[in-house]
Design a protein around this motif. Structure first.
Motif, PDB file in Angstrom:
ATOM      1  N   ARG A  23      26.439  18.749  -7.687  1.00  0.00           N
ATOM      2  CA  ARG A  23      26.198  19.103  -6.428  1.00  0.00           C
ATOM      3  C   ARG A  23      27.784  19.981  -5.520  1.00  0.00           C
ATOM      4  NH1 ARG A  23      21.961  17.894  -3.135  1.00  0.00           N
ATOM      5  NH2 ARG A  23      23.076  16.250  -1.561  1.00  0.00           N
ATOM      6  N   GLU A  24      28.062  18.836  -5.549  1.00  0.00           N
ATOM      7  CA  GLU A  24      29.294  18.264  -4.795  1.00  0.00           C
ATOM      8  C   GLU A  24      30.311  19.263  -5.987  1.00  0.00           C
ATOM      9  OE1 GLU A  24      30.553  17.278  -2.153  1.00  0.00           O
ATOM     10  OE2 GLU A  24      28.359  17.114  -2.129  1.00  0.00           O
ATOM     11  N   ALA A  55      23.628  14.436  -6.365  1.00  0.00           N
ATOM     12  CA  ALA A  55      24.765  14.780  -5.202  1.00  0.00           C
ATOM     13  C   ALA A  55      25.858  15.319  -5.650  1.00  0.00           C
ATOM     14  CB  ALA A  55      24.953  13.451  -4.405  1.00  0.00           C
TER      15      ALA A  55
END
Lengths: 244, 244
Positions: free
Chosen positions: A137-138, A134
């Motif tokens: 992705r950020e 995650a």
DNA sequence: CACTCTATCTCGGCT
DNA sequence: AGCCGAGGTAGAGTG
């Protein structure tokens, strides 16, 4: 016993160890038994462990672990949600744990308990973690140019017939681009996965131009590298952001 | 200390706990510390755990585990092969463990040690297990008719360009048969694997007849079932033998 | 030593 | 509740 919820015995009789086990369980304490025992497991597989000096940890959520002097993993265990029963029989302190779905059973027979501890431990409510997929992705969404100049994300988790694509977007020339993210070094399986997405999107979009597939990960294995070239896919080296 | 290799302290000072930790480590004992501590991890990911009552287990092979009152998995850990260093600083007992490849670090800071145990545990040399994929293979080799009448195994772990095939053989009509074994319920990935074997062997053998592919497992998922049909592959329901 | 594959995987999210 | 996929996967086996 005292304000920190501690109860211990050294070289207890089986009866004393049993009492500690039962009162500790009722209280919701973590029970640790150090002693010589043998272990039998029956369930998804079956195993027998000959007698030896072990550490047995029994948690209030029903998890039970048998540790030897080596390995990070318990040599035997049952997951949370089991029910434990203890009693003294044949000059042994017997801990019998069971659960259903699937039916499994762990039998721990102590011929000697060297030390017993009941301790009120507290939960891990405040564990915070970074460095996950995650985060990766950020990092890309925050600054898409880390992929390449002109890259523009259009969707995350975009659904396709082959499953959800991590990041879908377009490059500087408006060509469709599929990103497959992995937080660590990847093997050929991730390349195959990316290839499936590209193939499916090529068909679903039926634009004239080829859909580009980019694998984003810290690094790739040698075979994955080969496979990428064979499939005409690309690779960008990028690690998750580690916040401290 | 006594003949079973046990050393304990209740409510030790940091210095006493440190002494137990160091002498215990030297001796090759399993060290268990019960107390209030906070934990920081940095390596493949990064995490912080606020202070609470935990059980910390430190093994002579270098593994270290931090357990709360719940879960089968430690809330923080390092695998075997790490080096531990302990010292007292800022009124805390600090255990600092590190390893390389990959670089990671686990910091455990005790503000209070409620109980400390050093225990000579023994290894799990004699763990015997049944119900594994190897057992499933044996079950088929013992009686090949469990697959179908006339099935005849010719090789195990037969090498192909797509990897080693679990069992290779022929059916009653001398058609080539590839078996893919799984000890538990399988998903689409196992079907893809089997399909690769069949495709590769079709090419390698270039006999006139199609190579048959049979997935052997206790059961299959719904999607795997669909994929089997689409690929023209077969399924036989069979579980590993559980010996007691 | 590095890489690959399996697992009594465990765990969490989703159908 | 069962199914499915990811993991700080761990641990074993292999080139």
């Amino acid at each position: 016993m005292n304000e920190t919820g501690l109860h211990t015995f050294s070289h207890p009789s089986h009866e004393k160890a049993l009492a500690l086990f039962e009162t500790g369980c009722e209280r919701g304490a973590v029970i640790s038994l150090f002693g010589r025992c043998r272990v039998e497991y029956d369930g998804r597989a079956a195993s027998t462990l000959a007698a030896g000096n072990r550490l047995v940890v029994c948690k209030p959520d029903g998890a039970i672990l048998v540790h030897t002097d080596e390995g990070q993993k318990p040599v035997n265990w049952l997951p949370p949600g089991c029910t434990h029963h203890a009693h003294v029989e044949s000059d042994e302190l017997r801990i019998e744990s069971q659960r259903s779905t699937p039916d499994e059973e762990l039998l721990i027979y102590f011929e000697r308990v060297d030390h017993a501890v009941a301790y009120d431990a507290t939960s891990a409510s405040e564990l915070s973690m970074t460095g996950t997929e995650a985060d990766l992705r950020e990092r890309i969404l925050d600054d898409p140019s880390v992929i390449e100049p002109g890259f523009e994300p259009r969707a995350t988790e975009r659904e396709t017939a082959a499953g959800a694509v991590d990041i879908y977007g377009v490059d500087a020339d408006e060509n469709a681009v599929v990103l497959e993210l992995k937080r660590r070094r990847v093997g050929p399986d991730a390349v195959s996965q990316l290839n499936r997405y590209v193939a499916v999107l090529d068909r679903e979009l039926h634009t004239g131009t080829q859909v580009r597939g980019i694998l984003v990960a810290p690094s790739v294995t040698y075979r994955a590298q080969n496979l990428l070239e064979k499939r005409g896919l690309e690779f960008v080296s990028l690690s998750p952001r580690f916040e401290s």
